[in-house]
Enzyme design. Structure first.
Site, PDB file in Angstrom:
ATOM      1  N   HIS A 158       0.798  -1.281  -0.092  1.00  0.00           N
ATOM      2  CA  HIS A 158      -0.073  -0.043   0.049  1.00  0.00           C
ATOM      3  C   HIS A 158       0.993   1.413   0.191  1.00  0.00           C
ATOM      4  O   HIS A 158       0.601   2.253  -0.606  1.00  0.00           O
ATOM      5  CB  HIS A 158      -1.154  -0.050   1.196  1.00  0.00           C
ATOM      6  CG  HIS A 158      -1.691   1.285   1.465  1.00  0.00           C
ATOM      7  ND1 HIS A 158      -1.786   2.087   2.332  1.00  0.00           N
ATOM      8  CD2 HIS A 158      -2.838   1.479   0.487  1.00  0.00           C
ATOM      9  CE1 HIS A 158      -2.664   3.096   2.089  1.00  0.00           C
ATOM     10  NE2 HIS A 158      -3.407   2.844   1.035  1.00  0.00           N
ATOM     11  N   GLU A 189       2.249   1.995  -3.466  1.00  0.00           N
ATOM     12  CA  GLU A 189       1.101   2.524  -4.570  1.00  0.00           C
ATOM     13  C   GLU A 189       0.869   3.944  -4.059  1.00  0.00           C
ATOM     14  O   GLU A 189       1.036   4.763  -5.075  1.00  0.00           O
ATOM     15  CB  GLU A 189      -0.278   1.769  -3.910  1.00  0.00           C
ATOM     16  CG  GLU A 189      -1.312   2.545  -4.571  1.00  0.00           C
ATOM     17  CD  GLU A 189      -2.608   2.558  -3.703  1.00  0.00           C
ATOM     18  OE1 GLU A 189      -3.399   3.571  -3.596  1.00  0.00           O
ATOM     19  OE2 GLU A 189      -3.019   1.574  -2.934  1.00  0.00           O
ATOM     20  N   HIS A 190       1.254   4.329  -2.881  1.00  0.00           N
ATOM     21  CA  HIS A 190       1.046   5.959  -2.609  1.00  0.00           C
ATOM     22  C   HIS A 190       2.357   6.435  -3.139  1.00  0.00           C
ATOM     23  O   HIS A 190       2.169   7.449  -3.827  1.00  0.00           O
ATOM     24  CB  HIS A 190       1.148   6.071  -1.283  1.00  0.00           C
ATOM     25  CG  HIS A 190      -0.460   6.049  -0.475  1.00  0.00           C
ATOM     26  ND1 HIS A 190      -0.892   7.080   0.008  1.00  0.00           N
ATOM     27  CD2 HIS A 190      -1.107   4.919  -0.430  1.00  0.00           C
ATOM     28  CE1 HIS A 190      -2.166   6.738   0.481  1.00  0.00           C
ATOM     29  NE2 HIS A 190      -2.567   5.521   0.184  1.00  0.00           N
ATOM     30  N   GLU A 203       3.982  11.248   2.944  1.00  0.00           N
ATOM     31  CA  GLU A 203       3.189  10.143   2.722  1.00  0.00           C
ATOM     32  C   GLU A 203       2.959   9.230   3.792  1.00  0.00           C
ATOM     33  O   GLU A 203       1.733   8.732   3.911  1.00  0.00           O
ATOM     34  CB  GLU A 203       3.726   9.267   1.233  1.00  0.00           C
ATOM     35  CG  GLU A 203       2.235   8.882   0.594  1.00  0.00           C
ATOM     36  CD  GLU A 203       1.429   9.898   0.209  1.00  0.00           C
ATOM     37  OE1 GLU A 203       0.205   9.550   0.048  1.00  0.00           O
ATOM     38  OE2 GLU A 203       1.624  11.135  -0.127  1.00  0.00           O
ATOM     39  N   GLU A 222      -4.805   7.481   7.452  1.00  0.00           N
ATOM     40  CA  GLU A 222      -5.881   6.824   6.754  1.00  0.00           C
ATOM     41  C   GLU A 222      -6.021   5.552   7.668  1.00  0.00           C
ATOM     42  O   GLU A 222      -7.275   5.153   7.678  1.00  0.00           O
ATOM     43  CB  GLU A 222      -5.326   6.251   5.303  1.00  0.00           C
ATOM     44  CG  GLU A 222      -6.145   5.295   4.443  1.00  0.00           C
ATOM     45  CD  GLU A 222      -5.571   4.858   3.059  1.00  0.00           C
ATOM     46  OE1 GLU A 222      -6.289   4.309   2.457  1.00  0.00           O
ATOM     47  OE2 GLU A 222      -4.315   5.513   2.987  1.00  0.00           O
TER      48      GLU A 222
END
Length: 421
Positions: free
Chosen positions: A47, A50-51, A120, A127
């Site tokens: 994940h 991906e960011h 990030e 999140e």
């Protein structure tokens, strides 16, 4: 069938479906690596990677990536799942080469700038916090972890705060090198596209993507079941009761899908009608069946007030047990129709179609035709569907609940109720 597949010399597969009546195109890159492919020390890296793909390359800054795709009227996004990571774009037909170029750039030339990485990581920590504050999301993470305890497939995709905070550029680079390979990648395109042009662009732009030195197989999943309860001061209890489901490669997969739809897939389903409409015990209740490459999960979710938990749970469990014995032809017919509409809807829009064909090539090394899937659904008789439901309900129950949970039944009580129905 209009879908076409080409395997390039590098092993990278390209699948397209031309939709000549459209003027836009959807393109995407699907990597056969998700959270279940991570080691414990890598938990959350899929994940995070991906960011970071959107945070700058050797040719483009993070802002330039966003401005260039939006200047063409397109959009760019990505998603991480248990078994895949996907990066995709939607653009005008003439900008398909630009989309391929940007996707290749972010996947093969990202710089993983240190400042961007720290920024990030902070976004992902927020999140994770957002999920923790959203019980109807968190309860499914708890359910998955309880169904597959101590296994990569059971871990939350986002990772944990401590693990995310520990990752540096070296960890990201190592994960990228070991999992992002040409023979583990499918590039899909649908809409106003030309197959040969897409293949030419992909072969040129993705030349840096090499085959794997060795296949990175995910550990086999072992369903166990159990329970987890998280007491919180909430207005509602959020509850998931589940069982072992079927792999999408199983011959009985569609039978259990139909059963799940019939039991809790729409307003005419047994759970919705009995629990919500007849008794008013819940605002939200639905059944689900998720298929993975080697296992699956079947169950239902309900959100209800503390005073209604004790009445709702036996009613819902009785609906499941009785459906495995007495699901009617009419119920099965409605559920089949819902599934066919969902399939055909994906054929009518480039983004869902692009995802559909890429996932099918990833899973089966071919595109399944509409006639093949609809035929498999239509051939199911009521005995097949009931049997698939009964088989799932015989597995060890998994119980996950958040909120006022004292009256949520334990797994052994769930199993007893199902046997007694």
């Amino acid at each position: 069938m209009s879908a076409r597949i080409t395997t390039l010399p590098s092993g990278l597969r390209v699948v397209t479906d031309a939709m000549p009546h459209l003027e836009t195109a959807s393109l995407g890159v699907w990597i056969g690596a998700g959270s279940r492919h991570e080691s414990r020390s890598e938990h959350g890296l899929s994940h995070l990677l991906e960011h970071m793909a959107f945070k700058g390359t050797k040719r483009r800054s993070a802002r330039a990536i966003a401005e260039e795709i939006e200047a063409a009227g397109g959009d760019l996004n990505a998603a991480t799942s248990t078994e895949h990571t996907a990066y995709y774009a939607h653009v005008l037909a003439e900008d398909a080469p630009l989309a391929v170029d940007i996707l290749a750039d972010i996947l093969t030339e990202s710089t993983f700038d240190k400042e961007e990485l720290e920024r990030e990581k902070g976004v992902i920590l927020q999140e994770i916090g957002a999920v923790d504050d959203t019980p109807d999301d968190l309860v499914f993470d708890l359910f998955n972890a309880t169904a597959f305890p101590g296994q990569p497939i059971g871990r939350p995709i986002l990772g944990t705060p401590d693990q995310i905070a520990s990752f540096g550029r070296e960890a990201i680079g190592a994960y990228l090198d070991s999992h992002y390979a040409s023979d583990a990648t499918v590039i899909g395109a649908a809409g106003a596209i030309d197959h040969e042009q897409i293949c030419d662009e992909v072969e040129r732009r993705f030349s840096a993507l090499a085959p794997r030195a060795a296949a990175a197989a995910a550990p086999a999943a072992v369903y166990q079941g159990g329970e987890i309860r998280l007491k919180r001061r909430l207005e509602q209890a959020h509850i998931v009761i589940g069982f072992e489901g079927l792999s999408y490669a199983s011959e009985e997969f569609y039978a259990l899908q139909v059963f799940a739809n019939a039991v809790g897939g729409g307003m005419s389903s047994r759970l919705f009608q009995e629990v919500r409409e007849t008794r008013g015990l819940a605002y939200s209740i639905h059944a689900f069946h998720w298929g993975y490459s080697d296992t699956g999960l079947f169950g239902f979710y309900a959100a209800t007030s503390a005073k209604d938990v004790a009445e709702l749970m036996p009613v819902a469990l009785d609906c499941l047990a009785e459906a495995a014995l007495s699901l009617s032809e009419d119920e099965a017919r409605r559920a089949k129709a819902q599934m066919k509409v969902s399939l055909l809807t994906a054929l009518e829009s480039p983004s869902p179609r692009c995802e559909q064909i890429a996932r099918q090539v990833m899973a089966f090394d071919r595109v399944l035709s509409r006639e093949e899937i609809i035929g498999a659904i239509d051939r199911l008789d009521i005995a097949d569907i009931r049997a698939a439901g009964a088989q799932a309900l015989r597995s060890n129950p998994t119980v996950a609940a958040i909120g006022p949970v004292s009256k949520v039944p334990a797994p052994d009580r769930v199993a007893q109720r199902l046997r007694a129905s």
